[in-house]
Design a protein around this motif. Structure first.
Motif, PDB file in Angstrom:
ATOM      1  N   LYS A  83       0.652  -1.277  -0.221  1.00 17.34           N
ATOM      2  CA  LYS A  83       0.353  -0.068  -0.360  1.00 17.34           C
ATOM      3  C   LYS A  83       0.969   1.023   0.125  1.00 17.34           C
ATOM      4  N   TYR A  84       0.891   2.235  -0.881  1.00 19.52           N
ATOM      5  CA  TYR A  84       1.240   3.398  -0.796  1.00 19.52           C
ATOM      6  C   TYR A  84      -0.160   4.497  -0.894  1.00 19.52           C
ATOM      7  N   SER A  85       0.224   6.092  -0.303  1.00 17.12           N
ATOM      8  CA  SER A  85      -0.213   7.065   0.061  1.00 17.12           C
ATOM      9  C   SER A  85      -0.331   7.659  -2.277  1.00 17.12           C
ATOM     10  N   SER A  86      -0.995   8.616  -2.560  1.00 16.30           N
ATOM     11  CA  SER A  86      -1.520   9.501  -3.406  1.00 16.30           C
ATOM     12  C   SER A  86      -0.140  10.350  -3.524  1.00 16.30           C
ATOM     13  N   ASP A  87       0.512  10.680  -2.424  1.00 11.46           N
ATOM     14  CA  ASP A  87       0.962  12.133  -2.605  1.00 11.46           C
ATOM     15  C   ASP A  87       2.721  11.090  -2.168  1.00 11.46           C
ATOM     16  N   PHE A  88       3.178  10.022  -3.057  1.00 13.49           N
ATOM     17  CA  PHE A  88       4.043   9.107  -3.178  1.00 13.49           C
ATOM     18  C   PHE A  88       5.150   9.814  -3.597  1.00 13.49           C
ATOM     19  N   SER A  89       5.413  10.658  -4.889  1.00 15.62           N
ATOM     20  CA  SER A  89       5.884  11.569  -5.177  1.00 15.62           C
ATOM     21  C   SER A  89       7.374  13.125  -4.119  1.00 15.62           C
ATOM     22  N   THR A  90       6.170  12.625  -3.519  1.00 18.10           N
ATOM     23  CA  THR A  90       6.918  14.083  -2.672  1.00 18.10           C
ATOM     24  C   THR A  90       7.208  13.147  -0.719  1.00 18.10           C
ATOM     25  N   GLN A  91       6.282  12.152  -0.889  1.00 22.74           N
ATOM     26  CA  GLN A  91       7.248  11.168   0.048  1.00 22.74           C
ATOM     27  C   GLN A  91       7.104   9.720   0.192  1.00 22.74           C
ATOM     28  N   ARG A  92       7.884   9.206  -0.219  1.00 22.18           N
ATOM     29  CA  ARG A  92       8.226   7.683  -0.821  1.00 22.18           C
ATOM     30  C   ARG A  92       8.170   6.529   0.100  1.00 22.18           C
ATOM     31  N   ALA A  93       6.974   6.496   0.606  1.00 23.34           N
ATOM     32  CA  ALA A  93       6.811   5.131   0.824  1.00 23.34           C
ATOM     33  C   ALA A  93       5.775   4.154   1.199  1.00 23.34           C
ATOM     34  N   ILE A  94       5.749   3.460   1.544  1.00 26.15           N
ATOM     35  CA  ILE A  94       4.775   1.516   1.029  1.00 26.15           C
ATOM     36  C   ILE A  94       4.941   1.154   2.031  1.00 26.15           C
ATOM     37  N   TRP A  95       3.725   0.758   2.480  1.00 26.39           N
ATOM     38  CA  TRP A  95       3.840  -0.878   3.497  1.00 26.39           C
ATOM     39  C   TRP A  95       3.717  -1.408   2.674  1.00 26.39           C
ATOM     40  N   LEU A  96       4.034  -3.177   3.100  1.00 26.54           N
ATOM     41  CA  LEU A  96       4.755  -4.157   2.760  1.00 26.54           C
ATOM     42  C   LEU A  96       4.288  -5.369   3.420  1.00 26.54           C
ATOM     43  N   GLN A  97       3.714  -6.529   2.759  1.00 28.06           N
ATOM     44  CA  GLN A  97       2.475  -7.467   3.627  1.00 28.06           C
ATOM     45  C   GLN A  97       3.643  -8.514   2.476  1.00 28.06           C
ATOM     46  N   GLY A  98       3.676  -9.441   3.024  1.00 22.72           N
ATOM     47  CA  GLY A  98       4.588 -10.323   2.646  1.00 22.72           C
ATOM     48  C   GLY A  98       5.728 -10.558   1.978  1.00 22.72           C
ATOM     49  N   GLU A  99       6.422 -10.989   0.723  1.00 24.96           N
ATOM     50  CA  GLU A  99       7.716 -11.124  -0.187  1.00 24.96           C
ATOM     51  C   GLU A  99       7.784  -9.658  -1.584  1.00 24.96           C
ATOM     52  N   ALA A 100       8.795  -8.966  -0.840  1.00 23.96           N
ATOM     53  CA  ALA A 100       8.875  -7.923  -2.714  1.00 23.96           C
ATOM     54  C   ALA A 100      10.008  -7.855  -3.266  1.00 23.96           C
ATOM     55  N   PHE A 101      10.617  -7.782  -4.241  1.00 20.08           N
ATOM     56  CA  PHE A 101      11.862  -7.425  -4.774  1.00 20.08           C
ATOM     57  C   PHE A 101      12.098  -5.638  -5.109  1.00 20.08           C
ATOM     58  N   PHE A 102      12.131  -4.342  -5.086  1.00 18.84           N
ATOM     59  CA  PHE A 102      12.518  -2.939  -4.807  1.00 18.84           C
ATOM     60  C   PHE A 102      13.714  -3.313  -5.753  1.00 18.84           C
ATOM     61  N   LYS A 103      13.362  -2.401  -7.179  1.00 19.28           N
ATOM     62  CA  LYS A 103      14.361  -1.704  -7.890  1.00 19.28           C
ATOM     63  C   LYS A 103      13.872  -0.426  -8.029  1.00 19.28           C
ATOM     64  N   VAL A 104      14.948   0.638  -7.075  1.00 18.33           N
ATOM     65  CA  VAL A 104      14.486   2.082  -6.587  1.00 18.33           C
ATOM     66  C   VAL A 104      14.989   3.404  -7.528  1.00 18.33           C
ATOM     67  N   THR A 105      14.164   3.856  -7.759  1.00 20.92           N
ATOM     68  CA  THR A 105      14.983   4.685  -8.521  1.00 20.92           C
ATOM     69  C   THR A 105      15.416   5.902  -7.407  1.00 20.92           C
ATOM     70  N   LYS A 106      16.932   6.359  -7.465  1.00 23.58           N
ATOM     71  CA  LYS A 106      17.156   7.132  -7.876  1.00 23.58           C
ATOM     72  C   LYS A 106      17.018   8.783  -6.571  1.00 23.58           C
ATOM     73  N   ASN A 107      17.416   8.587  -5.479  1.00 23.70           N
ATOM     74  CA  ASN A 107      16.343  10.477  -5.140  1.00 23.70           C
ATOM     75  C   ASN A 107      16.706  10.626  -3.591  1.00 23.70           C
ATOM     76  N   THR A 108      18.029  11.315  -3.951  1.00 23.71           N
ATOM     77  CA  THR A 108      18.783  11.755  -2.582  1.00 23.71           C
ATOM     78  C   THR A 108      17.813  12.931  -1.562  1.00 23.71           C
ATOM     79  N   ASN A 109      17.241  13.292  -2.378  1.00 22.95           N
ATOM     80  CA  ASN A 109      16.297  14.247  -1.456  1.00 22.95           C
ATOM     81  C   ASN A 109      15.089  13.843  -1.042  1.00 22.95           C
TER      82      ASN A 109
END
Length: 309
Positions: free
Chosen positions: A124-150
């Motif tokens: 699950k993730y919120s609609s304002d994900f672009s400004t606050q990159r937070a995600i909630w996970l239940q189970g298993e997932a593989f992530f390829k995260v786009t870099k953003n130092t800010n």
């Protein structure tokens, strides 16, 4: 409010301009909140109570329909607005992705990061994900995260939070041993209960036991841990009883050992099964392990000793 009371209230709305204004104000808020672009003059709850709590000439023993209706609307709005803000906590994110049993689901987040969900997992993730990159996970997932130092990327689970800037990693939170396995880059893991923070480098894995609270940091084989995302099931010389949860998750089925046979439970199996259907997997498993596998009417898949006819 009963049907009769509602009818009386609708009549009063047509006769009382002040009451109609209050009703329309709340109706506008309800229809446009939280993304309203309509300028609204919001009347406070205290104003409503003060305005409509004046003595009225009514028959003894009866409550004003008007007063009941306004109280009801005011309470409803306060309740609903409060429920909305509660819904924005991590357990109520607005976007929801689920991988069905036996399915691997790949999708992109608004920041172009890629998520691959394992069978029976969800995020699950919120609609304002672009400004606050937070995600909630239940189970298993593989992530390829786009870099953003800010804007750090954070994966929340029940036991820990994983914070990264841009990297590739696997998170598994659906077993007693919960893991964070880093393929590239660098991650920071915060254990919620102890508040300990642990950094991982490539090819390092953190294992947290949700029962004993024991934490292990070790090296791991990236290809084996993340093989599931490429639709490959790897059984690495594991006991049948230890392998069944992994098999069941991968195929979304329920393998069981008939009569809890100890000989079968302790038998070791080894193999890599790529792009096999459940029937093809059963045939392969019977061949390499010398067991008999039968689908039952209870939707179980039963493993038993092989008996020649």
């Amino acid at each position: 409010m009963s049907i009769a009371e509602r009818s009386v209230f609708e009549i009063e709305l047509s006769l009382d301009d002040d009451l109609l204004a209050v009703f329309e104000n709340f109706q506008t808020i309800w229809m446009n909140y939280p993304n309203s672009e309509v300028p609204i003059r919001t009347i406070s709850f205290e104003e409503i109570i003060t305005k409509y709590n004046k003595p009225e000439k009514i028959k003894s023993g009866k409550i004003s329909i008007k007063k009941k209706a306004v109280y009801f609307m005011a309470f409803l709005m306060v309740f609903c607005l409060g429920f909305y803000f509660i819904g924005m906590t991590p357990s109520g994110y607005t976007n929801h992705k689920i991988a069905l049993k036996g399915q691997r689901l790949t999708f992109k987040l608004p920041d172009s990061s890629t998520v691959i969900l394992n069978s029976g997992s969800e995020v699950k993730y919120s609609s304002d994900f672009s400004t606050q990159r937070a995600i909630w996970l239940q189970g298993e997932a593989f992530f390829k995260v786009t870099k953003n130092t800010n804007s750090p990327f954070i994966v929340h689970t029940n036991g820990f939070d994983v914070k990264v800037l841009g990297t590739e990693f696997n998170v598994s939170s659906n077993a007693i041993d919960q893991t964070v396995s880093l393929a590239k880059g660098k991650v920071n893991v915060l254990l919620k209960e102890s508040k300990d923070e642990i950094n991982l480098l490539p090819n390092e894995e953190l294992v947290w036991n949700s029962k004993t609270k024991l934490v292990i940091k070790r090296n791991f084989d990236v290809n084996k841990v993340s093989a599931w995302k490429d639709n490959i099931l790897i059984l690495d010389d594991e006991k049948f009883e230890d392998a069944l949860p992994k098999i069941n998750q991968f195929y979304g089925v329920n393998f069981i050992i008939k009569d809890a046979d100890a000989a079968i439970a302790n038998q070791h199996i080894k193999g890599a099964f790529k792009n096999l259907t459940i029937d093809e997997f059963i045939t392969s498993l019977e061949f390499i392990s010398g067991v008999s596998i039968t689908k039952t009417i209870q939707n179980n898949i039963e493993i038993s000793k092989y008996h020649e006819n």
